[in-house]
Motif scaffolding. Structure first.
Motif, PDB file in Angstrom:
ATOM      1  N   TYR A 137      42.270  49.023  35.222  1.00 28.91           N
ATOM      2  CA  TYR A 137      42.254  47.796  36.161  1.00 28.91           C
ATOM      3  C   TYR A 137      43.557  46.909  35.827  1.00 28.91           C
ATOM      4  CZ  TYR A 137      37.277  48.539  37.146  1.00 28.91           C
ATOM      5  OH  TYR A 137      36.164  49.088  37.729  1.00 28.91           O
ATOM      6  N   ARG A 138      43.991  46.845  34.524  1.00 25.54           N
ATOM      7  CA  ARG A 138      45.225  45.990  34.566  1.00 25.54           C
ATOM      8  C   ARG A 138      46.558  46.678  35.239  1.00 25.54           C
ATOM      9  NH1 ARG A 138      43.077  45.331  29.041  1.00 25.54           N
ATOM     10  NH2 ARG A 138      44.114  46.932  28.376  1.00 25.54           N
ATOM     11  N   THR A 139      46.478  47.826  35.356  1.00 28.13           N
ATOM     12  CA  THR A 139      47.638  48.591  36.113  1.00 28.13           C
ATOM     13  C   THR A 139      47.425  48.255  37.633  1.00 28.13           C
ATOM     14  OG1 THR A 139      47.954  50.305  34.593  1.00 28.13           O
ATOM     15  CG2 THR A 139      48.722  50.505  36.678  1.00 28.13           C
ATOM     16  N   ALA A 140      46.307  48.284  38.163  1.00 27.88           N
ATOM     17  CA  ALA A 140      45.977  48.068  39.395  1.00 27.88           C
ATOM     18  C   ALA A 140      46.147  46.516  39.567  1.00 27.88           C
ATOM     19  CB  ALA A 140      44.614  48.337  39.739  1.00 27.88           C
ATOM     20  N   ALA A 141      45.858  45.502  38.891  1.00 27.06           N
ATOM     21  CA  ALA A 141      46.160  44.294  39.061  1.00 27.06           C
ATOM     22  C   ALA A 141      47.702  43.975  39.092  1.00 27.06           C
ATOM     23  CB  ALA A 141      45.532  43.416  37.897  1.00 27.06           C
ATOM     24  N   SER A 142      48.500  44.440  38.471  1.00 26.20           N
ATOM     25  CA  SER A 142      49.911  44.426  38.426  1.00 26.20           C
ATOM     26  C   SER A 142      50.645  44.704  39.780  1.00 26.20           C
ATOM     27  CB  SER A 142      50.587  45.090  37.271  1.00 26.20           C
ATOM     28  OG  SER A 142      50.300  46.456  37.286  1.00 26.20           O
ATOM     29  N   ILE A 143      49.977  45.742  40.494  1.00 25.87           N
ATOM     30  CA  ILE A 143      50.526  46.060  41.716  1.00 25.87           C
ATOM     31  C   ILE A 143      50.583  44.875  42.802  1.00 25.87           C
ATOM     32  CG2 ILE A 143      50.501  47.889  43.526  1.00 25.87           C
ATOM     33  CD1 ILE A 143      49.237  49.657  41.245  1.00 25.87           C
TER      34      ILE A 143
END
Length: 661
Positions: A137-143
């Protein structure tokens, strides 16, 4: 809409389209883009199986081309559809293989990358691997994507971080509130959902007054405390009830629970699950820890998903409780009686068990053992007793399986057990089916606990549900079956199970006869692996019959005492009265139940009675504990100076006008 244009796939469609007949003009085959749009429309309409089918057609068309980019996009969307269809392992495989194929320098694919990583986060969340889920989820939020697209990922960040990293979860909730104000200004429902998340984090941080204030604000945004509710209202009010309770306002807490409908409407009368393991205490999970877990139930009575809502401690406790609840199960007819609203999100209070045997870990071990045997013999043993099949249909499927595999094949067990479990089957027929199943399972060397369960069901069927002398007699009759005496290991498993059931109902004479019969089985001697369990039960009989010296002589080995601790103690007296029904629950019209347990030692008194499960949460636990606290038992073993035999009891609380429900 969650799907976007397949720019390169559209160009490839011309080469892939089937040529039209020269004699008869044919309708042009749909382009890849047209199929993709159809899949998108089906997904957005909730027709996930249809969407998946179209995406798989596109996948086949693109598989033979060089258009790796478009193929990766399709597989990302395929992963999303698979998640919605509860095919988690397949979804993760599709997402993990497709994401590396999306060019990192192509900003036009940011939404696809976002959806892919958010999908991996959701898949890990459903598996209850919260640390992995939070990372995805953190990776997704950084996009970089549009804020309205990103809003959903913050729910996942809050849910998967609040039990391990509450400050990070609180920051995610604050960001969700900011995003909600930005993308949906004035939309009370969007803000209400975001504030529900924030209130839940505060709840798990122990900041109960703040949590209550935030959740009251969320409830107002969602429409207040009216009598008409949807799932969002139920969630917010349930959270608010926990906050009020933990803040010390029990009256308000029960009022909020009442306004969810839980325990107050016949369509929300959730029974005790038929299979209900809880985690064993230890490894960071204390007997004083408590949690609330929310379940979504499938039509077949199994659990589709489990989400921890509250835990009294930070760490793994919340997830361990939820993982145990994933294995719970009800009869399909019990689930079908529930309103869909409650089936989609029903909450339970949970704690760990001090029992040495009755735990999620034990349940998992037995399931794994059965799975290994099933795989080795290439048979199915899992079954679901469903009202979707009539008795004639069940009889017909058993007959068809018998014609295909033969009259003694283990393949018949699945159909036999499903038929034998069907309500409405005459007792005589049930006994006949179980007799055959017992012979087949024993001959196929099925696990001892599986064969023992069939044997006890057979005894119950032969006694026609009589709980008295008839049942005790049929148990001893079943144990004389030649199929159970040919293998000492199997004989031990079934005889010891029979002993436990007879012993706990004070059938000491019959229980002693079971041990005598086991002792006479060829091959069962001093060196048999079950000899310690045998000696432990001899010691228990001596203890409850007042021969303390004989009991102590048998229990010189600590392993004997350990084995004796696994046998439930004998309940000798004690009952419930109308005064045990909590006054507040009566006033608000609640019905429900609690499962409480206690350890029993040599004095025969309950020690530290604890609620391990209850519905609705925090309503009936104290009442159940008070009832069991008055029970008296036969003397039970003591290990290391502490009572260790575990007694567990379900206490049902019914209102007079619903007593027959």
């Amino acid at each position: 809409m969650i799907m976007k244009t397949l720019w390169t796939a559209a160009a490839a469609a011309t080469a892939l389209a089937a040529p039209a007949s020269a004699q008869q003009p044919a309708r042009p085959a749909p382009t890849v883009q047209q199929q993709f749009d159809a899949a998108s429309a089906a997904f957005d309409a909730g027709r996930f199986a249809e969407s998946l089918g179209v995406l798989e057609l596109i996948e086949q068309r693109l598989a033979g081309t060089r258009d790796v980019r478009s193929l990766a996009i399709v597989r990302v969307r395929k992963g999303e559809a698979l998640i919605r269809l509860d095919r988690i392992a397949e979804a993760e495989a599709a997402l993990r293989t497709s994401l590396p194929l999306l060019p990192a320098d192509d900003a036009s694919l940011n939404e696809d990358r976002f959806l892919g990583y958010a999908g991996l986060g959701r898949a890990a969340e459903l598996r209850l691997d919260y640390r992995e889920a939070a990372a995805q989820y953190r990776t997704a939020a950084s996009i970089e994507v549009e804020p309205v697209v990103k809003l959903a990922v913050y729910r996942g960040l809050v849910q998967t971080q609040m039990f391990h990293d509450a400050p990070a979860a609180l920051a995610a909730a604050d960001e969700a509130i900011r995003l909600a104000a930005r993308v949906a200004p004035g939309d009370g429902e969007v803000e209400g959902l975001a504030r529900t998340l924030r209130g839940r984090v505060l709840l798990n941080m122990g900041r109960f007054p703040e949590a209550r204030s935030e959740l009251e604000r969320a409830t107002r945004h969602l429409g207040g405390l009216g009598l008409r509710v949807n799932l969002r209202d139920v969630v917010a009010r349930s959270d608010l009830a926990i906050a009020a309770l933990l803040a010390g306002d029990r009256e308000a807490a029960r009022r909020y629970i009442a306004l969810t409908g839980a325990g107050r409407m016949p369509g929300a009368d959730v029974p005790v699950p038929r299979r209900n393991p809880v985690p064993r205490c230890g490894n960071g999970l204390s007997p004083t820890d408590v949690g609330v877990v929310e379940l979504a139930l499938r039509d077949d009575g199994t659990v589709a998903s489990a989400s921890p809502v509250y835990a009294s401690v930070q760490g793994d406790a919340a997830v361990r409780l939820a993982r145990a609840a994933l294995a719970w199960a009800w009869l399909p007819e019990q689930v079908s009686a529930l309103e869909p609203l409650f089936r989609a999100g029903v909450r339970f209070e949970m704690r760990c068990t001090n029992s040495l045997l009755d735990s999620a870990e034990h349940a998992a071990a037995t399931r794994e053992e059965l799975a290994r045997w099933s795989a080795a013999n290439r048979v199915e043993t899992e079954f679901s007793a469903s009202r979707s099949l009539t008795l004639p249909q069940m009889r017909a499927e058993l007959a068809a399986a018998e014609a295909q595999y033969g009259a003694t094949s283990p393949h018949l067990l699945r159909y036999m057990m499903r038929l034998s479990d069907r309500e409405g089957l005459p007792s005589a027929e049930r006994a006949q089916v179980l007799e055959r199943a017992l012979t087949i399972a024993a001959a196929a060397r099925a696990p001892g606990f599986y064969v023992a369960a069939i044997a006890m069901d057979l005894a119950w069927a032969r006694s026609d549900g009589d709980r008295g002398d008839a049942w005790a007699t049929t148990v001893t009759q079943v144990l004389r079956s030649p199929a159970l005496l040919a293998d000492p290991a199997l004989a031990a498993a079934v005889h010891l199970e029979a002993f436990d059931r007879l012993f706990t109902t004070e059938r000491n004479r019959e229980a002693a006869a079971v041990l005598t019969q086991l002792e006479a089985v060829p091959g069962f001697g001093a060196s048999h692996p079950a000899k310690t369990d045998f000696d432990a039960r001899r010691a228990l009989l001596a203890l409850v019959e007042g021969d303390a010296a004989a009991s102590a002589a048998l229990a010189v080995d600590g392993s004997i005492t350990e084995a004796a601790c696994r046998v439930p103690p004998q309940h000798r007296r004690g009952s419930a009265t109308n005064n045990d029904f909590p006054n507040t629950a009566m006033a608000w019209g609640f019905a429900g139940w609690a499962v409480a347990e206690t350890q029993v030692g040599t004095p025969g008194r309950p020690d530290a009675v604890r609620t391990v499960m209850s519905y609705p949460p925090f309503v009936f636990g104290e009442g159940a504990e008070g009832i069991i606290g008055r029970f008296r038992f036969a003397p039970a073993p003591v290990r290391g100076g502490s009572a260790c035999a575990t007694y567990r009891r379900r206490i049902q609380f019914r209102l007079p006008d619903r007593a027959g429900g």
